[in-house]
Design a protein around this motif. Sequence first.
Motif, PDB file in Angstrom:
ATOM      1  N   GLN A  74       0.821  -1.209   0.000  1.00 12.31           N
ATOM      2  CA  GLN A  74       0.000   0.000   0.000  1.00 12.31           C
ATOM      3  C   GLN A  74       0.858   1.263   0.000  1.00 12.31           C
ATOM      4  O   GLN A  74       0.771   2.128   0.879  1.00 12.31           O
ATOM      5  N   VAL A  75       1.687   1.351  -1.021  1.00 12.51           N
ATOM      6  CA  VAL A  75       2.571   2.505  -1.210  1.00 12.51           C
ATOM      7  C   VAL A  75       2.591   2.858  -2.700  1.00 12.51           C
ATOM      8  O   VAL A  75       2.240   2.042  -3.555  1.00 12.51           O
ATOM      9  N   HIS A  76       2.993   4.080  -3.007  1.00 11.71           N
ATOM     10  CA  HIS A  76       3.291   4.457  -4.378  1.00 11.71           C
ATOM     11  C   HIS A  76       4.772   4.147  -4.625  1.00 11.71           C
ATOM     12  O   HIS A  76       5.600   4.308  -3.718  1.00 11.71           O
ATOM     13  N   VAL A  77       5.104   3.721  -5.841  1.00 14.37           N
ATOM     14  CA  VAL A  77       6.478   3.322  -6.165  1.00 14.37           C
ATOM     15  C   VAL A  77       6.962   4.097  -7.391  1.00 14.37           C
ATOM     16  O   VAL A  77       6.227   4.241  -8.376  1.00 14.37           O
ATOM     17  N   ASN A  78       8.199   4.588  -7.334  1.00  8.35           N
ATOM     18  CA  ASN A  78       8.810   5.303  -8.461  1.00  8.35           C
ATOM     19  C   ASN A  78      10.184   4.745  -8.758  1.00  8.35           C
ATOM     20  O   ASN A  78      10.936   4.350  -7.846  1.00  8.35           O
ATOM     21  N   LEU A  79      10.523   4.719 -10.037  1.00  4.69           N
ATOM     22  CA  LEU A  79      11.874   4.404 -10.489  1.00  4.69           C
ATOM     23  C   LEU A  79      12.411   5.653 -11.172  1.00  4.69           C
ATOM     24  O   LEU A  79      11.759   6.205 -12.065  1.00  4.69           O
ATOM     25  N   CYS A  80      13.585   6.118 -10.736  1.00  8.88           N
ATOM     26  CA  CYS A  80      14.114   7.398 -11.204  1.00  8.88           C
ATOM     27  C   CYS A  80      15.528   7.267 -11.762  1.00  8.88           C
ATOM     28  O   CYS A  80      16.284   6.371 -11.371  1.00  8.88           O
ATOM     29  N   THR A  81      15.863   8.194 -12.649  1.00  5.51           N
ATOM     30  CA  THR A  81      17.224   8.332 -13.135  1.00  5.51           C
ATOM     31  C   THR A  81      17.646   9.782 -12.948  1.00  5.51           C
ATOM     32  O   THR A  81      16.799  10.669 -12.768  1.00  5.51           O
ATOM     33  N   ARG A  82      18.953  10.039 -12.990  1.00 11.35           N
ATOM     34  CA  ARG A  82      19.440  11.408 -12.768  1.00 11.35           C
ATOM     35  C   ARG A  82      19.500  12.192 -14.067  1.00 11.35           C
ATOM     36  O   ARG A  82      19.919  11.687 -15.096  1.00 11.35           O
ATOM     37  N   ASP A  83      19.081  13.453 -13.990  1.00 11.72           N
ATOM     38  CA  ASP A  83      19.245  14.413 -15.075  1.00 11.72           C
ATOM     39  C   ASP A  83      19.740  15.703 -14.460  1.00 11.72           C
ATOM     40  O   ASP A  83      18.994  16.396 -13.777  1.00 11.72           O
TER      41      ASP A  83
END
Length: 275
Positions: free
Chosen positions: A121-130
């Motif tokens: 019960q969480v939101h999930v994000n995958l990120c990269t650097r810019d």
Amino acid sequence: MDNDILRSEPLSLAASNPKILTTSRPTVAPFARALSVLAAFTPSDRWLSNSDLAKRSQLPASTITRMTRTLVTLGYLRMAPDSRRFCLSPSALALGYRAAADAEIDLADNQRMSTFAERHQVHVNLCTRDRLDLVVIDSCRTSAFPASLQLGIGARMDLASSAAGWALLASLPDAERRYLIRNAENQPRCELRKLRMQSNEAIGQVRQGGFCVAPGKSGQPMTMVAAPIQLNDHSTLALSCSCPAKLMGHARTVRDLGPALVRMAQEIKLSRERL
């Protein structure tokens, strides 16, 4: 060591930093500036003026005028017929579509994130650097609380003041990490010291347990847990999950979410290295 980092830094960072443009020999300054204009557009933008672009790219107004005129001529920007505002043209969007295709974001990884989001019960994000930001490249939400609390694909987070940013910084060599923190968005001196203290604490958490936590507080109701994903090509991603602070206590964060997030980060690392 810092000079080596300057030379190896992605062009998008050079484009936003005039000092890098003059120090990093391999960089073609006009090209970097043109890219910084294109990078100023976000998913929520339709039209931006020259003044908007100058503010976001930190380039002089006269430079922005030349860049937008050139980009319109080349077909990467379109100018509104009744004003001095610009939007990305299909030619510019085609570059993004091609980049997304080349990224080969594995459907299985998205399914892992989606399952994790509902299970915990969480939101999930995958990120990269810019440059000095993190950009969300994949996002899954839970139905347990409003979608408005979730960052969508293309959204940005500050590298130096978010748990996802700290997780990514923790995975970098010391010199590169110091360089990025030093070049973070201009902050009052005391605020910059505070950010460095927070980032150092979070980096220690990552080194000890593989993840770090940014507890929710007044004005920031979401607690975020994040872990780095170091790939064999020396690139690094940041995987994070977030939940309203009132639903994410310290015990749950440390004993449940953090270790589970680290396991998923390892699974994503393995799946991407098989591509």
